[in-house]
Design a protein around this motif. Structure first.
Motif, short mmCIF file in Angstrom:
data_model
loop_
_atom_site.label_atom_id
_atom_site.label_comp_id
_atom_site.label_asym_id
_atom_site.label_seq_id
_atom_site.Cartn_x
_atom_site.Cartn_y
_atom_site.Cartn_z
N THR A 1 0.87 -1.18 0.00
CA THR A 1 0.00 0.00 0.00
C THR A 1 0.91 1.23 0.00
OG1 THR A 1 -0.15 0.01 2.42
CG2 THR A 1 -1.90 -1.14 1.21
N ASN A 2 0.44 2.30 -0.61
CA ASN A 2 1.22 3.53 -0.72
C ASN A 2 0.48 4.68 -0.07
OD1 ASN A 2 3.33 2.38 -2.28
ND2 ASN A 2 2.00 2.47 -4.06
N GLU A 3 1.25 5.54 0.57
CA GLU A 3 0.72 6.78 1.13
C GLU A 3 1.57 7.91 0.60
OE1 GLU A 3 0.18 8.97 5.45
OE2 GLU A 3 0.71 6.85 5.38
N SER A 4 0.93 8.91 0.02
CA SER A 4 1.65 10.07 -0.51
C SER A 4 1.42 11.27 0.39
CB SER A 4 1.19 10.38 -1.93
OG SER A 4 1.52 9.31 -2.79
N TYR A 5 2.46 12.05 0.57
CA TYR A 5 2.37 13.25 1.40
C TYR A 5 3.42 14.25 0.94
CZ TYR A 5 6.46 11.27 3.71
OH TYR A 5 7.71 10.76 3.96
N GLU B 1 7.82 18.89 -1.28
CA GLU B 1 8.00 17.84 -2.28
C GLU B 1 7.11 16.64 -1.94
OE1 GLU B 1 10.11 18.06 -4.95
OE2 GLU B 1 10.59 20.11 -4.34
N TRP B 2 6.52 16.05 -2.98
CA TRP B 2 5.70 14.86 -2.77
C TRP B 2 6.58 13.66 -2.48
CZ3 TRP B 2 0.79 14.49 -1.65
CH2 TRP B 2 -0.07 15.53 -2.01
N GLN B 3 6.23 12.93 -1.44
CA GLN B 3 6.92 11.70 -1.06
C GLN B 3 5.90 10.56 -1.04
OE1 GLN B 3 10.25 11.64 -0.50
NE2 GLN B 3 10.28 13.83 -0.90
N THR B 4 6.36 9.37 -1.36
CA THR B 4 5.50 8.20 -1.29
C THR B 4 6.13 7.19 -0.36
OG1 THR B 4 4.71 8.53 -3.54
CG2 THR B 4 4.42 6.33 -2.61
N GLN B 5 5.34 6.74 0.60
CA GLN B 5 5.81 5.74 1.54
C GLN B 5 5.04 4.44 1.26
OE1 GLN B 5 5.69 6.95 5.62
NE2 GLN B 5 5.98 4.86 6.38
N THR B 6 5.78 3.35 1.05
CA THR B 6 5.18 2.06 0.78
C THR B 6 5.25 1.19 2.02
OG1 THR B 6 5.82 2.18 -1.55
CG2 THR B 6 5.28 0.00 -0.69
N GLU B 7 4.13 0.58 2.37
CA GLU B 7 4.06 -0.37 3.47
C GLU B 7 3.77 -1.74 2.87
OE1 GLU B 7 4.47 -0.09 6.78
OE2 GLU B 7 4.77 2.07 6.80
#
Length: 146
Positions: free
Chosen positions: A33-37, A43-49
């Motif tokens: 799953t990805n969360e963008s912030y 700057e946009w960052q994407t964190q993958t769990e």
């Protein structure tokens, strides 16, 4: 009390399926799953769990047949934690989602139906608790995780 997990994400690899000596079928697969912030610099960052999902019986057979790496899926289940001893006699801990609803969110031209809630055991089921059972420490062929 409620223990419910809902995920929408992509399969990290094809489901890994095992058929146990007692006839039960179990499938395991990771879902990303990805969360963008926006960070402090805008700057946009994407964190993958990554989430380990386990499904049993007919749902495991359908997952094996119908899902492949990269496919977008909906997963509903419960969060579980368990302890097992690996082949080197080291205690390990694992967190998994035992899924009871899995639906592809992309059309598969070869399949038109997929498991629904009716296929899932009720949460108050009195069936044997295979998903929560501890691995067989004497026989590494039935030792989970795969």
């Amino acid at each position: 009390m409620i223990n419910k997990v809902t995920l929408i994400g992509n399969l990290g690899r094809d489901p890994e399926v095992r058929r146990l000596d007692n006839g039960a079928v179990v499938a395991k697969f990771p879902v990303a799953t990805n969360e963008s912030y926006k960070d402090k610099n805008g700057e946009w960052q994407t964190q993958t769990e990554w989430h380990d999902v386990v499904v049993w019986r007919q749902l495991a057979e359908r997952v094996e047949r119908d899902l492949k790496k990269g496919k977008l899926v909906y997963v509903e289940g419960k969060l579980t934690h368990r302890k097992y001893t690996d082949q080197n006699n080291i205690e390990r801990y694992i967190t998994e989602i035992v899924g009871y609803v899995v639906r592809p969110l992309e059309k598969n031209p070869e399949r038109t139906n997929f498991p629904s809630e009716q296929d899932a055991p009720p949460s108050h089921s009195s069936e044997p608790a295979e998903p929560n059972s501890q691995p067989n420490h004497g026989d590494s062929s039935d030792d989970l995780p795969f």
